[in-house]
Design a protein around this motif. Sequence first.
Motif, mmCIF file in Angstrom:
data_model
loop_
_atom_site.group_PDB
_atom_site.id
_atom_site.type_symbol
_atom_site.label_atom_id
_atom_site.label_comp_id
_atom_site.label_asym_id
_atom_site.label_seq_id
_atom_site.Cartn_x
_atom_site.Cartn_y
_atom_site.Cartn_z
ATOM 1 N N TYR A 64 -5.799 -1.364 15.522
ATOM 2 C CA TYR A 64 -7.026 -0.776 16.489
ATOM 3 C C TYR A 64 -6.054 0.086 17.533
ATOM 4 N N HIS A 65 -5.716 1.223 17.131
ATOM 5 C CA HIS A 65 -4.789 2.015 17.838
ATOM 6 C C HIS A 65 -5.192 2.422 19.371
ATOM 7 N N PHE A 66 -6.637 2.537 19.245
ATOM 8 C CA PHE A 66 -7.302 3.188 20.655
ATOM 9 C C PHE A 66 -6.810 2.250 21.675
ATOM 10 N N GLY A 72 0.836 -1.194 0.230
ATOM 11 C CA GLY A 72 -0.136 -0.004 0.025
ATOM 12 C C GLY A 72 0.882 1.468 -0.163
ATOM 13 N N THR A 73 0.430 2.381 -0.829
ATOM 14 C CA THR A 73 1.346 3.288 -0.837
ATOM 15 C C THR A 73 0.445 4.534 -0.588
ATOM 16 N N GLY A 74 -0.291 4.520 0.219
ATOM 17 C CA GLY A 74 -1.308 5.671 0.694
ATOM 18 C C GLY A 74 -0.798 6.357 1.888
ATOM 19 N N GLY A 75 -1.776 7.204 2.555
ATOM 20 C CA GLY A 75 -1.636 8.026 3.854
ATOM 21 C C GLY A 75 -1.211 7.311 4.959
ATOM 22 N N PHE A 76 -1.678 5.697 5.156
ATOM 23 C CA PHE A 76 -1.442 5.327 6.366
ATOM 24 C C PHE A 76 -0.021 4.403 6.260
ATOM 25 N N SER A 77 0.461 3.873 4.962
ATOM 26 C CA SER A 77 1.668 3.300 4.752
ATOM 27 C C SER A 77 2.526 4.307 5.244
ATOM 28 N N PRO A 111 0.083 6.507 20.513
ATOM 29 C CA PRO A 111 -0.618 4.901 20.153
ATOM 30 C C PRO A 111 -0.178 4.402 19.193
ATOM 31 N N TYR A 112 0.182 5.067 17.947
ATOM 32 C CA TYR A 112 0.718 4.232 16.664
ATOM 33 C C TYR A 112 2.175 3.890 16.974
ATOM 34 N N ALA A 113 3.038 4.582 17.603
ATOM 35 C CA ALA A 113 4.363 4.443 17.973
ATOM 36 C C ALA A 113 4.294 3.065 19.124
ATOM 37 N N LEU A 146 -18.204 0.172 9.287
ATOM 38 C CA LEU A 146 -17.343 -0.787 9.307
ATOM 39 C C LEU A 146 -16.093 -0.294 9.153
ATOM 40 N N GLU A 147 -15.704 0.630 8.254
ATOM 41 C CA GLU A 147 -14.237 1.171 7.919
ATOM 42 C C GLU A 147 -13.839 1.926 9.096
ATOM 43 N N GLN A 148 -14.797 3.006 9.591
ATOM 44 C CA GLN A 148 -14.319 4.036 10.428
ATOM 45 C C GLN A 148 -14.612 3.835 12.006
ATOM 46 N N GLY A 153 -11.636 7.961 -3.148
ATOM 47 C CA GLY A 153 -12.613 7.415 -3.955
ATOM 48 C C GLY A 153 -13.554 6.099 -3.478
ATOM 49 N N TRP A 154 -12.457 5.407 -2.858
ATOM 50 C CA TRP A 154 -13.069 3.774 -2.423
ATOM 51 C C TRP A 154 -14.046 3.921 -1.275
ATOM 52 N N TRP A 155 -13.754 5.119 -0.516
ATOM 53 C CA TRP A 155 -14.325 5.211 0.655
ATOM 54 C C TRP A 155 -15.742 5.523 0.545
ATOM 55 N N ALA A 167 4.969 2.662 -10.607
ATOM 56 C CA ALA A 167 5.092 3.865 -10.806
ATOM 57 C C ALA A 167 4.796 4.533 -9.332
ATOM 58 N N LYS A 168 3.440 4.162 -8.956
ATOM 59 C CA LYS A 168 3.149 4.572 -7.510
ATOM 60 C C LYS A 168 3.814 3.953 -6.489
ATOM 61 N N ALA A 169 4.636 2.853 -6.489
ATOM 62 C CA ALA A 169 5.363 2.382 -5.662
ATOM 63 C C ALA A 169 6.717 3.264 -5.731
ATOM 64 N N ILE A 197 -1.679 -5.445 10.314
ATOM 65 C CA ILE A 197 -2.602 -4.951 9.231
ATOM 66 C C ILE A 197 -3.601 -3.913 9.559
ATOM 67 N N GLU A 198 -3.646 -3.204 8.937
ATOM 68 C CA GLU A 198 -4.658 -2.129 9.078
ATOM 69 C C GLU A 198 -6.033 -2.617 9.285
ATOM 70 N N LYS A 199 -6.828 -2.069 10.209
ATOM 71 C CA LYS A 199 -8.063 -2.148 10.373
ATOM 72 C C LYS A 199 -9.118 -1.479 8.969
ATOM 73 N N PRO A 200 -10.070 -1.777 8.797
ATOM 74 C CA PRO A 200 -10.940 -3.054 9.016
ATOM 75 C C PRO A 200 -10.130 -4.100 8.196
HETATM 76 N N1 NAD Z 1 -5.663 3.215 12.230
HETATM 77 C C1 NAD Z 1 -5.855 4.094 11.908
HETATM 78 O O1 NAD Z 1 -6.023 5.275 12.608
HETATM 79 C C2 NAD Z 1 -6.168 4.397 10.363
HETATM 80 C C3 NAD Z 1 -5.958 5.737 9.774
HETATM 81 C C4 NAD Z 1 -6.141 5.765 8.731
HETATM 82 C C5 NAD Z 1 -6.299 4.570 7.581
HETATM 83 N N2 NAD Z 1 -6.305 3.432 8.439
HETATM 84 C C6 NAD Z 1 -6.773 2.270 7.483
HETATM 85 O O2 NAD Z 1 -5.596 2.029 6.693
HETATM 86 C C7 NAD Z 1 -6.016 1.364 5.358
HETATM 87 C C8 NAD Z 1 -5.470 2.201 4.101
HETATM 88 O O3 NAD Z 1 -5.969 3.622 4.543
HETATM 89 P P1 NAD Z 1 -5.377 4.775 3.632
HETATM 90 O O4 NAD Z 1 -5.739 5.900 4.443
HETATM 91 O O5 NAD Z 1 -3.632 4.647 3.452
HETATM 92 O O6 NAD Z 1 -5.839 4.561 2.217
HETATM 93 P P2 NAD Z 1 -5.286 5.383 0.859
HETATM 94 O O7 NAD Z 1 -6.396 5.450 0.046
HETATM 95 O O8 NAD Z 1 -4.417 6.740 1.013
HETATM 96 O O9 NAD Z 1 -4.135 4.328 0.243
HETATM 97 C C9 NAD Z 1 -4.708 2.965 0.094
HETATM 98 C C10 NAD Z 1 -3.444 2.344 -0.930
HETATM 99 O O10 NAD Z 1 -3.575 0.942 -0.773
HETATM 100 C C11 NAD Z 1 -3.061 0.820 -2.147
HETATM 101 N N3 NAD Z 1 -3.647 -0.751 -2.792
HETATM 102 C C12 NAD Z 1 -4.934 -1.033 -2.938
HETATM 103 N N4 NAD Z 1 -4.999 -2.326 -3.570
HETATM 104 C C13 NAD Z 1 -3.821 -2.738 -3.508
HETATM 105 C C14 NAD Z 1 -3.062 -3.878 -3.680
HETATM 106 N N5 NAD Z 1 -3.923 -4.916 -4.120
HETATM 107 N N6 NAD Z 1 -1.766 -3.990 -3.649
HETATM 108 C C15 NAD Z 1 -0.943 -3.136 -3.213
HETATM 109 N N7 NAD Z 1 -1.483 -1.744 -2.846
HETATM 110 C C16 NAD Z 1 -2.724 -1.633 -2.705
HETATM 111 C C17 NAD Z 1 -3.514 1.843 -2.977
HETATM 112 O O11 NAD Z 1 -3.024 2.085 -4.084
HETATM 113 C C18 NAD Z 1 -3.313 3.095 -2.061
HETATM 114 O O12 NAD Z 1 -1.936 3.494 -2.556
HETATM 115 C C19 NAD Z 1 -7.617 1.171 5.507
HETATM 116 O O13 NAD Z 1 -8.051 0.163 5.698
HETATM 117 C C20 NAD Z 1 -7.654 2.526 6.451
HETATM 118 O O14 NAD Z 1 -8.952 2.300 7.200
HETATM 119 C C21 NAD Z 1 -6.202 3.305 9.569
#
Ligand code: NAD
Length: 320
Positions: free
Chosen positions: A120-122, A7-12, A271-273, A168-170, A155-157, A36-38, A91-94
Motif C-alpha cells: 500500500y504505497h500511498f 510472479g513475472t509480471g509488471g510489478f515484479s 514511495p515504492y523505493a 477490491l483490486e485497484q 486478462g485476469w483483471w 519459460a516465463k521465469a 506482498i502486493e495488494k490486494p
Molecule cells: N502497489 C501498486 O501500485 C501496484 C501496481 C501494479 C500492480 N500491483 C499489484 O501487483 C499484483 C501483480 O500485478 P502485475 O501488474 O504484476 O500483474 P501481471 O498480470 O503483469 O503479472 C502477474 C504475474 O503473476 C504470475 N502468477 C500468477 N499466478 C502465479 C503463481 N501461482 N505462481 C507464480 N506466478 C504466478 C503471472 O504469471 C504473471 O506473471 C496485483 O495484485 C496488482 O494489484 C500493485
Amino acid sequence: MQIGIIGTGGFSETHCNLLEQMDDVRVSAVCGTSLAKAERFAQKWRGVAAYGDVNQMLDQEKLDAVYICVPPFAHGALEKAVIERNIPFFIEKPIALDDELPAELLARIEEKSLITSVGYHFRYTDATQRAIELLQGRTVGMALGTWMGDMPRVGWWRKQEGSGGQFLEQTTHMVDLLRYTLGEVTEVYAAYANRVMHQVEEDVTVADVGTVTLKLASGAVANISNTCILPISDQAGLQIYTDHGVLQIQSNQLVDRTKGETYTLQNQSNPYALENKAFIHAVRTGDTQYIRSTYQDAIQSQRIATAALRSAATGAPVTL
Ligand SMILES: NC(=O)c1ccc[n+]([C@@H]2O[C@H](COP(=O)([O-])OP(=O)(O)OC[C@H]3O[C@@H](n4cnc5c(N)ncnc54)[C@H](O)[C@@H]3O)[C@@H](O)[C@H]2O)c1
C-alpha cells in the motif's frame, strides 16, 4: 541479502529494479507460472535463477525474503509455502479475493512472528505524511475518494473471479489511504453496475462503475467511487473536508486549500523505493518501525472491499 520473487509480471519488474539498486541486496531467484516465463523474466538481470515451481525455488535457494507479486486469484498456496519455511515476505495488494484466506494466513504468520509488508504505497508518499501532520487540530467532516480510469489490459483483471473487481483490486489503495489518514471504517453501503465494458470487451464480468458510502468510527463519513469505463486515466485520490478547508491527496502531490491560502507539496521521494527500504531494513535488523502496512493491518482494508461487494450484491449496508 538474497531475495526471491514470485510472479513475472509488471510489478515484479518494478520491485526487481528497485531491489537491484540497493546496497547488499540481490534478487537471486524468480518463480513464474512456467519455467519459460521465469527464464524470460530472469534474462533481464544478471544471476537470477528461474523456477516454474515455488517449492523448488524455496528449497533450492537460501532466501532471506520473498516478494509475492501475483494477481488476487493466485494467493494461498504461495504464501503457505513461504510461511512454512519461516521466510519474511513482501506482498502486493490486494492480499486475496476474500476474507477467509487472509485470516487463515494471518494465524500462521503470527504463530511464527514473521515480518510482513504489504504494497500500500500511498502510505509512503510525502503527500500522505504531510497530510497526516496537517490534520492534527482539524476536525474532519467527510472525505471523497476516487479511482477513475480505463480498464487494465491484463486478462485476469476483467474477470470477477480473477481480480475481485475494481474496488477490491485497484481502489483498495484509496480505502487503505482513508483508514491510514482518518481511522477505521464501521459500515459500508455500495452500489455497483456494469454499464459499458461488457459490451466492448469479451469476458468482462467485473462492475465498471461503483460508489461506496462509508461510516467511520470517528463519526466522519466518506464516499469512495470508481470507474474503468474511460478511454483515459482520470483522477485518483482522496479529498478530505475539514473545518480548516480541503486537503487533496493525489498520487504526485498534496494540495491544502484553506481560507485565503493554497499550499501545494509535490512528492520528492519515491514511495515504492521507501516501502522496499523499510522492508529490507526490517528483515536485516528486526526493526519493523518503518513498515507502514503489515499483513495484519491490510486485512482491515481487505474486509472493507469484501463488505462493499456483499453490500452491492444484497442492496443492504454491511456493518464491520
Ligand atoms: N502497489 C501498486 O501500485 C501496484 C501496481 C501494479 C500492480 N500491483 C499489484 O501487483 C499484483 C501483480 O500485478 P502485475 O501488474 O504484476 O500483474 P501481471 O498480470 O503483469 O503479472 C502477474 C504475474 O503473476 C504470475 N502468477 C500468477 N499466478 C502465479 C503463481 N501461482 N505462481 C507464480 N506466478 C504466478 C503471472 O504469471 C504473471 O506473471 C496485483 O495484485 C496488482 O494489484 C500493485
